[in-house]
Motif scaffolding. Structure first.
Motif, PDB file in Angstrom:
ATOM      1  N   ALA A   1     -51.070  25.543  69.863  1.00  6.99           N
ATOM      2  CA  ALA A   1     -52.171  24.787  70.389  1.00  6.99           C
ATOM      3  C   ALA A   1     -53.281  25.845  71.040  1.00  6.99           C
ATOM      4  O   ALA A   1     -52.644  26.287  72.038  1.00  6.99           O
TER       5      ALA A   1
ATOM      6  N   GLY B   1     -56.480  26.258  73.435  1.00  8.82           N
ATOM      7  CA  GLY B   1     -57.335  25.397  74.359  1.00  8.82           C
ATOM      8  C   GLY B   1     -56.644  24.649  75.444  1.00  8.82           C
ATOM      9  O   GLY B   1     -55.631  25.192  75.764  1.00  8.82           O
TER      10      GLY B   1
ATOM     11  N   THR C   1     -57.061  22.833  70.062  1.00  2.00           N
ATOM     12  CA  THR C   1     -56.823  22.806  68.642  1.00  2.00           C
ATOM     13  C   THR C   1     -55.552  23.050  68.126  1.00  2.00           C
ATOM     14  O   THR C   1     -54.909  24.115  68.571  1.00  2.00           O
TER      15      THR C   1
ATOM     16  N   LYS D   1     -61.600  15.729  71.840  1.00  2.94           N
ATOM     17  CA  LYS D   1     -61.442  16.991  71.139  1.00  2.94           C
ATOM     18  C   LYS D   1     -62.819  17.561  71.165  1.00  2.94           C
ATOM     19  O   LYS D   1     -63.221  18.713  71.185  1.00  2.94           O
ATOM     20  N   GLN D   2     -64.034  16.725  70.847  1.00  2.00           N
ATOM     21  CA  GLN D   2     -65.422  17.185  70.697  1.00  2.00           C
ATOM     22  C   GLN D   2     -65.804  17.697  72.078  1.00  2.00           C
ATOM     23  O   GLN D   2     -66.613  18.715  71.942  1.00  2.00           O
TER      24      GLN D   2
ATOM     25  N   GLY E   1     -64.169  19.382  73.951  1.00  2.00           N
ATOM     26  CA  GLY E   1     -63.228  20.571  74.351  1.00  2.00           C
ATOM     27  C   GLY E   1     -62.099  20.256  75.425  1.00  2.00           C
ATOM     28  O   GLY E   1     -61.620  20.992  76.055  1.00  2.00           O
TER      29      GLY E   1
ATOM     30  N   HIS F   1     -52.385  23.954  65.522  1.00  2.17           N
ATOM     31  CA  HIS F   1     -52.364  24.743  64.298  1.00  2.17           C
ATOM     32  C   HIS F   1     -50.674  24.401  63.999  1.00  2.17           C
ATOM     33  O   HIS F   1     -49.567  25.283  64.415  1.00  2.17           O
TER      34      HIS F   1
ATOM     35  N   LYS G   1     -60.757  11.763  69.358  1.00  2.00           N
ATOM     36  CA  LYS G   1     -61.753  12.390  68.848  1.00  2.00           C
ATOM     37  C   LYS G   1     -62.963  12.891  69.749  1.00  2.00           C
ATOM     38  O   LYS G   1     -63.497  13.887  69.822  1.00  2.00           O
TER      39      LYS G   1
END
Length: 423
Positions: A98, A100, A15, A8-9, A11, A17, A5
């Motif tokens: 994905a 990033g 991200t 991810k915060q 960067g 999908h 986490k």
């Protein structure tokens, strides 16, 4: 989970999908589930359309996977043997878009897209849209080699489309010779980028791998030849196919790969000490100007004169084939052939107004390869026009400036050719 986490915060993680897409045999793509954003959906659909096989390529892919993953009885030798294997119309592919920073994962197929990558996880197939199955991977290399050795059909090839050389500059420019079919141009450029490296880092890494030298200077430009074929009935893992795009196989002709550090002097990857032909002609054409030829003059009235001795048993046949090919002896056909020949040679340099015709030569000189004299193929496939005369006296070299007899039909220079016309 806390560390993931936090990354991810910051960067440091992409991200993701998830999606599931359905493809039919023609390659049409629809999402069963996926992101709500229409732009992201289109990115997934476009990427799958561009990279996933369809039509004969899908049939070849499925049949190959089936043979390599099972102990199917019997052997396949002919195209008919292969085509007897039924192919499902439907596929479902699960994966994720994905966006990033991308980590490395050798267990997943990854398709680069703007801003990230599409990772493919699983492919299932169905004959009826109700029951879905997945082919197992081969259990071992031995199973693969056994399938290849027991099925002669793995040696069958698809129809040859042609060979095309891609000159790829590190800065991004790609020039292709000869011109490929228009519908394959984009795919050929894409494959060239993949083969040479799509980023500066990959460009350097791939080149140094080829050179087996981690300190090798980085080339300014590389040139590779690709053989394009329609899909083979079965995809042989040992065939050298690098990619399948737009339903076509792309096979690098590695022995012809060259590179240049300055854009002028070229070096062969296969033989760094070899002298490379600066024209980059394909091997079958590189020696064309050293080819032994027989000079022939064909006259409008049908006469044929040989500059060198030609075996008597071939002379009559050759004369007849040359008359058929050029229309010599028949005024209308001769005028049509010579007009077509001059138009092909001078192209945009000529401008023939509607209702007018080019002057008709009284004779044309041709060069026939000696090897072609006994070849059963029509001579029109091998002879090369070299000179023409419009009066029977003055001969004009077709590869010099346009003959003065055609000056009345010379197209006006374009602004690029004649900058003074802009003033």
């Amino acid at each position: 989970m806390g560390e993931a986490k936090r990354r991810k915060q910051l960067g440091l993680m992409p991200t993701v999908h998830p999606f599931e897409a359905q493809l039919d045999a023609s390659g049409e793509v629809s999402l069963v589930r996926g992101p709500d954003d229409a732009g992201l959906t289109q990115t997934i659909v476009d990427a799958l359309k561009a990279t996933q096989s369809s039509g004969p390529a899908w049939a070849s892919e499925y049949r190959t996977s089936l043979l390599l993953s099972s102990t199917q009885g019997g052997t396949l030798s002919t195209v008919e043997d292969v085509e007897a294997i039924a192919v499902p119309d439907l596929r479902r592919i699960t994966g994720e878009l994905a966006l990033g920073p991308q980590g490395s994962n050798s267990e997943q197929v990854s398709i680069p897209v703007e801003g990230g990558a599409i990772r493919l996880r699983e492919q299932r197939h169905s004959f009826d849209g109700a029951r879905w199955e997945t082919l197992a991977a081969p259990r071992s290399p031995q199973q693969v080699m056994s399938a290849l050795q027991n099925n002669a059909a793995f040696n069958l090839q698809g129809e040859l489309i042609g060979q095309f050389a891609a000159e790829h500059w590190q800065a991004g420019r790609i020039d292709i010779e000869p011109d490929p079919p228009e519908e394959l141009l984009e795919a050929l450029e894409e494959v060239a980028r993949e083969w040479h490296g799509e980023t500066e880092e990959l460009w350097t890494e791939i080149h140094r791998d080829r050179m087996e030298d981690d300190a090798a200077p980085v080339p300014l430009v590389r040139r590779s030849t690709f053989e394009l074929r329609l899909p083979a009935p079965l995809q042989n893992p040992l065939s050298g196919v690098f990619a399948i795009r737009s339903g076509v196989e792309f096979i690098p002709v590695m022995e012809s790969d060259t590179y240049s550090l300055d854009g002028e002097a070229w070096t062969s990857y296969a033989d760094p000490d070899a002298e490379v032909d600066g024209s980059h002609l394909p091997p079958e054409l590189a020696n064309i100007f050293d080819m032994a030829t027989v000079g022939v003059t064909v006259y409008a009235d049908g006469r044929v004169e040989f500059e060198d001795d030609v075996p008597a048993e071939h002379r009559e046949r050759i004369e007849g084939e040359l008359r058929d090919a050029t229309g010599a002896g028949t005024a209308d056909e001769w005028a049509e052939w010579t007009a077509q020949m001059l138009t092909e040679i001078y192209g945009d340099e000529l401008n023939v107004p509607e209702g007018q015709s080019l002057p008709v030569p009284t004779a044309v000189r041709l060069d026939l390869p000696e090897d072609a004299l006994q070849d059963p193929d029509p001579l029109s496939q091998t002879f090369m026009e070299s000179e023409v005369t419009f009066d029977g006296t003055q001969w004009r070299d077709l590869f010099d400036d346009m003959p003065p007899e055609l000056s009345a039909f010379a197209a006006p220079p374009s602004p690029e050719d004649d900058p003074e016309r802009l003033n």
